[in-house]
Design a protein around this motif. Sequence first.
Motif, PDB file in Angstrom:
ATOM      1  N   CYS A   1       6.023 -13.706   2.009  1.00 61.80           N
ATOM      2  CA  CYS A   1       5.968 -12.498   2.820  1.00 61.80           C
ATOM      3  C   CYS A   1       5.273 -11.367   2.043  1.00 61.80           C
ATOM      4  N   PHE A   2       6.006 -10.360   1.625  1.00 64.20           N
ATOM      5  CA  PHE A   2       5.448  -9.273   0.814  1.00 64.20           C
ATOM      6  C   PHE A   2       4.733  -9.838  -0.407  1.00 64.20           C
ATOM      7  N   GLY A   3       5.283 -10.884  -1.006  1.00 64.46           N
ATOM      8  CA  GLY A   3       4.684 -11.482  -2.195  1.00 64.46           C
ATOM      9  C   GLY A   3       3.308 -12.068  -1.917  1.00 64.46           C
ATOM     10  N   HIS A   4       3.123 -12.643  -0.740  1.00 69.68           N
ATOM     11  CA  HIS A   4       1.823 -13.166  -0.319  1.00 69.68           C
ATOM     12  C   HIS A   4       0.818 -12.018  -0.211  1.00 69.68           C
ATOM     13  N   GLN A   5       1.247 -10.912   0.380  1.00 72.96           N
ATOM     14  CA  GLN A   5       0.386  -9.742   0.512  1.00 72.96           C
ATOM     15  C   GLN A   5       0.075  -9.144  -0.860  1.00 72.96           C
ATOM     16  N   LEU A   6       1.071  -9.096  -1.728  1.00 68.30           N
ATOM     17  CA  LEU A   6       0.888  -8.591  -3.091  1.00 68.30           C
ATOM     18  C   LEU A   6      -0.145  -9.425  -3.844  1.00 68.30           C
ATOM     19  N   MET A   7      -0.042 -10.745  -3.745  1.00 70.74           N
ATOM     20  CA  MET A   7      -1.003 -11.619  -4.410  1.00 70.74           C
ATOM     21  C   MET A   7      -2.411 -11.365  -3.886  1.00 70.74           C
ATOM     22  N   ALA A   8      -2.541 -11.295  -2.575  1.00 76.72           N
ATOM     23  CA  ALA A   8      -3.866 -11.088  -1.979  1.00 76.72           C
ATOM     24  C   ALA A   8      -4.480  -9.785  -2.481  1.00 76.72           C
ATOM     25  N   LYS A   9      -3.731  -8.701  -2.438  1.00 75.90           N
ATOM     26  CA  LYS A   9      -4.270  -7.404  -2.857  1.00 75.90           C
ATOM     27  C   LYS A   9      -4.548  -7.381  -4.358  1.00 75.90           C
ATOM     28  N   ALA A  10      -3.622  -7.894  -5.155  1.00 79.54           N
ATOM     29  CA  ALA A  10      -3.781  -7.877  -6.614  1.00 79.54           C
ATOM     30  C   ALA A  10      -5.018  -8.644  -7.051  1.00 79.54           C
TER      31      ALA A  10
ATOM     32  N   ASN B   1       0.812  -1.222   0.000  1.00 76.76           N
ATOM     33  CA  ASN B   1       0.000   0.000   0.000  1.00 76.76           C
ATOM     34  C   ASN B   1       0.844   1.270   0.000  1.00 76.76           C
ATOM     35  N   ASP B   2       2.138   1.154  -0.308  1.00 75.58           N
ATOM     36  CA  ASP B   2       3.034   2.319  -0.274  1.00 75.58           C
ATOM     37  C   ASP B   2       2.903   3.231  -1.490  1.00 75.58           C
ATOM     38  N   GLY B   3       2.122   2.836  -2.492  1.00 76.89           N
ATOM     39  CA  GLY B   3       1.941   3.678  -3.667  1.00 76.89           C
ATOM     40  C   GLY B   3       3.122   3.695  -4.622  1.00 76.89           C
ATOM     41  N   LEU B   4       3.961   2.673  -4.595  1.00 81.49           N
ATOM     42  CA  LEU B   4       5.123   2.615  -5.476  1.00 81.49           C
ATOM     43  C   LEU B   4       4.701   2.121  -6.862  1.00 81.49           C
ATOM     44  N   PRO B   5       5.130   2.792  -7.937  1.00 84.75           N
ATOM     45  CA  PRO B   5       4.713   2.389  -9.288  1.00 84.75           C
ATOM     46  C   PRO B   5       5.034   0.942  -9.628  1.00 84.75           C
ATOM     47  N   TRP B   6       6.197   0.439  -9.205  1.00 86.63           N
ATOM     48  CA  TRP B   6       6.566  -0.926  -9.561  1.00 86.63           C
ATOM     49  C   TRP B   6       5.651  -1.951  -8.885  1.00 86.63           C
ATOM     50  N   VAL B   7       5.083  -1.595  -7.726  1.00 84.70           N
ATOM     51  CA  VAL B   7       4.179  -2.522  -7.042  1.00 84.70           C
ATOM     52  C   VAL B   7       2.901  -2.694  -7.861  1.00 84.70           C
ATOM     53  N   GLU B   8       2.381  -1.608  -8.413  1.00 88.40           N
ATOM     54  CA  GLU B   8       1.170  -1.727  -9.234  1.00 88.40           C
ATOM     55  C   GLU B   8       1.469  -2.480 -10.528  1.00 88.40           C
ATOM     56  N   GLU B   9       2.636  -2.231 -11.137  1.00 93.21           N
ATOM     57  CA  GLU B   9       3.014  -2.971 -12.347  1.00 93.21           C
ATOM     58  C   GLU B   9       3.147  -4.465 -12.046  1.00 93.21           C
ATOM     59  N   LEU B  10       3.745  -4.786 -10.913  1.00 97.48           N
ATOM     60  CA  LEU B  10       3.887  -6.191 -10.532  1.00 97.48           C
ATOM     61  C   LEU B  10       2.517  -6.795 -10.218  1.00 97.48           C
ATOM     62  N   SER B  11       1.617  -6.013  -9.637  1.00 94.36           N
ATOM     63  CA  SER B  11       0.250  -6.485  -9.382  1.00 94.36           C
ATOM     64  C   SER B  11      -0.443  -6.838 -10.695  1.00 94.36           C
ATOM     65  N   ASP B  12      -0.250  -6.018 -11.714  1.00 93.65           N
ATOM     66  CA  ASP B  12      -0.810  -6.324 -13.038  1.00 93.65           C
ATOM     67  C   ASP B  12      -0.269  -7.657 -13.553  1.00 93.65           C
ATOM     68  N   PHE B  13       1.042  -7.868 -13.363  1.00 94.55           N
ATOM     69  CA  PHE B  13       1.667  -9.111 -13.800  1.00 94.55           C
ATOM     70  C   PHE B  13       1.084 -10.301 -13.023  1.00 94.55           C
ATOM     71  N   VAL B  14       0.893 -10.145 -11.721  1.00 98.68           N
ATOM     72  CA  VAL B  14       0.302 -11.206 -10.898  1.00 98.68           C
ATOM     73  C   VAL B  14      -1.090 -11.556 -11.411  1.00 98.68           C
ATOM     74  N   ARG B  15      -1.878 -10.553 -11.756  1.00103.29           N
ATOM     75  CA  ARG B  15      -3.215 -10.824 -12.295  1.00103.29           C
ATOM     76  C   ARG B  15      -3.143 -11.572 -13.625  1.00103.29           C
TER      77      ARG B  15
END
Length: 169
Positions: free
Chosen positions: A96-105, A69-83
């Motif tokens: 860890c962070f990757g688990h949270q990223l998957m859940a949010k994405a 939730n830090d608003g970093l551009p690469w996190v949203e790009e990676l979220s798109d890739f996860v989807r």
Amino acid sequence: MRIGLLQCDDVAPELRRVHGNYPEMFAALFEKVEPSLEFRTWRCMDGEIPDDIDAVDAWMTTGSKHGVNDGLPWVEELSDFVRRLWRAGKPLVGICFGHQLMAKALGGEVVKSERGWGVGMSFNRVTTRAAWMEPWQPGLDLIVSHQDQVETLPPRPWSWAAAISAPIT
């Protein structure tokens, strides 16, 4: 088998000197089980997001000092890739962070814990048994160090990660 490592941070320099960075740590760990595995790393935190979901056979994410939730551009790009990976049914393990990223994405909610940092052992109950879970055990202890947590799982259908519940407190 080729594993794509989605690197979301670097190991702290003082620890890296002893243990290596995430790519070396994962390669050393997995080599003990299957020496023929090949690893390819994308430094996502530097904006290096894969463009080909078929570049490897399975994907893994590392931990990170950053939050989803830090608003970093690469996190949203990676979220798109996860989807994209999810829609294509590609194997992805979030650590860890990757688990949270998957859940949010995938539509879940990740929040900072009201209790602050969680550091120590966490007992986790396994709520669904899958065929690959051998040997079977009804729960497992995990070492934790985090302040963000998955508050709400993504809506169904979702991955086997749903088989492991939130920590029992």
